[in-house]
Scaffold this active site. Structure first.
Site, short mmCIF file in Angstrom:
data_model
loop_
_atom_site.label_atom_id
_atom_site.label_comp_id
_atom_site.label_asym_id
_atom_site.label_seq_id
_atom_site.Cartn_x
_atom_site.Cartn_y
_atom_site.Cartn_z
N LYS A 48 0.87 -1.08 -0.01
CA LYS A 48 -0.02 -0.11 0.04
C LYS A 48 0.97 1.21 0.09
O LYS A 48 1.93 1.38 0.29
CB LYS A 48 -0.80 -0.08 1.28
CG LYS A 48 -1.92 -1.31 1.36
CD LYS A 48 -2.71 -1.19 0.16
CE LYS A 48 -3.75 -2.22 0.04
NZ LYS A 48 -3.21 -3.41 -0.51
N ASP A 49 0.35 2.38 -0.50
CA ASP A 49 1.08 3.42 -0.69
C ASP A 49 1.62 4.14 0.68
O ASP A 49 0.75 3.95 1.79
CB ASP A 49 0.21 4.66 -1.48
CG ASP A 49 -0.41 4.19 -2.71
OD1 ASP A 49 -1.37 3.14 -2.92
OD2 ASP A 49 0.21 4.75 -3.70
N ARG A 50 2.57 4.80 0.52
CA ARG A 50 3.14 5.47 1.97
C ARG A 50 2.61 6.82 2.13
O ARG A 50 2.16 7.08 3.17
CB ARG A 50 4.74 5.70 1.44
CG ARG A 50 5.28 6.42 2.59
CD ARG A 50 6.70 6.82 2.37
NE ARG A 50 7.49 7.28 3.58
CZ ARG A 50 7.29 8.84 3.82
NH1 ARG A 50 7.27 9.55 2.76
NH2 ARG A 50 8.06 9.13 4.81
#
Length: 351
Positions: A78-80
């Site tokens: 998942k995105d930071r």
């Protein structure tokens, strides 16, 4: 090189915009098809993280539980710069979770939302979908055609491009992949398969762009392999009839492109669909031959994706809120680049 968009021909290129002014502007919730059974050697945690990568949390959880990162499972990365929710698992046979684990994770910016035991480790790629809630701002959100663009994507689907994160900053992963494949791929040089994946993703995007430019990305061609919407089930078609055209128009089936592998090298080019794939081998012989020699198994990926339960709502500050679900492996950036001039989809270096 840059890849074609599906709305440019009818609505023109999109305007500049922004969707990550703050982590709260990009929310992702991972959905599984099942829940922990309530018993077993693995502790499963549904967590919410902010401004952390999935691997950041994996390493922290492993450290707090006294295990190696390999004993922590997750389904998707998942995105930071976002707020994201997903399940993780940690192997704790015969023992409880460390004392105050949730409080210690919270101090690191990770909230535990649910927990439960399960007999097995959470494996990569088993989630069903991701639900996105995004805030789009700037000229793209204020444009008169933003609603028309959104409705066109809801009705006709979205080109299922791999996102720019697959290729690294400035396309560096792709350049490294070409060099590695030219001299012969070896596992020790690409232990996670990231570079091999980058090359295969690039070839898929190239084929999708070519079919977009030929206006046949969403309609079946003779010789196509089609995928049923919402599944990974595929079937080949020798000829296209009115029934198949109807099902494609209703987003029930989608043409696919290859994730290049060992079965593609000798592909026949006798049909319209096969000619697009054969052209890849002519345009990118180093990548195609290198992937085959690496032994990667051929896969198929839908050229088009359907937005699940989509919604658009105007915001008081002039932005718009977008909500939609995507199947695992698909990228929200592929949706956004049809609505805004996406800076991360800048042309990649020649390969």
């Amino acid at each position: 090189m840059s890849w074609a968009r599906c709305l440019d021909a009818t609505l023109g290129p999109p305007r500049p915009g922004d969707y990550r002014a703050a982590p709260e502007d990009f929310f992702v919730d991972e959905a599984l098809d099942f829940a922990p059974e309530g018993h077993g050697e693995h502790l499963w945690l549904r967590i919410e993280k902010r401004e952390q990568t999935t691997l950041d949390v994996v390493r922290a959880l492993a450290r707090l539980c006294g295990v190696t990162p390999r004993e922590v499972g997750y389904s998707g990365m998942k995105d930071r710069f976002a707020i994201t929710r997903q399940w993780l698992s940690v192997h704790l046979p015969g023992r409880d979770a460390p004392e105050a684990l949730e409080e210690r994770l919270a101090a690191l910016g990770t909230r535990v939302l649910e927990r439960g035991r399960h007999p097995r480790k959470l494996k990569r790629g088993v989630h069903r979908s991701n639900r996105f809630t995004l805030r789009l701002t700037g000229e793209a959100a204020a444009a008169d055609d933003v609603a028309a663009r959104w409705q066109a994507l809801c009705a006709g689907g979205v080109p299922n491009y791999f996102g720019p994160q697959r290729f690294g900053a400035g396309g560096r992963n792709l350049a490294r992949a070409r060099a590695l494949l030219a001299r012969g791929w070896r596992k020790r040089d690409d232990r996670q398969g990231m570079l091999l994946s980058s090359a295969r993703s690039f070839l898929f995007n190239e084929l999708l762009s070519a079919r977009l430019q030929a206006d046949c990305w969403a309609t079946p061609l003779a010789g196509d392999t089609l995928m049923l919407d919402g599944t990974q089930s595929v079937f080949a078609v020798e000829q296209v009839d009115a029934e198949l055209e109807r099902r494609a128009a209703e987003l029930d089936v989608h043409p696919t492109g290859p994730l290049w592998g060992t079965e593609d090298g000798a592909a026949d080019a006798a049909t319209p669909a096969q000619r697009f794939e054969a052209q890849l081998a002519r345009d990118y012989p180093v990548l195609c031959a290198g992937i085959e020699q690496a032994g990667a198994k051929t896969g198929r990926r839908a050229l088009r994706l359907r937005l699940g339960t989509p919604a658009l709502a105007p915001l008081d500050d002039g932005g718009v809120r977008l909500e939609f679900s995507l199947p695992r492996g698909s990228f929200a950036t592929a949706v956004l680049r049809e609505l805004m001039d996406h800076p991360d989809f800048a042309p990649l270096p020649a390969v």
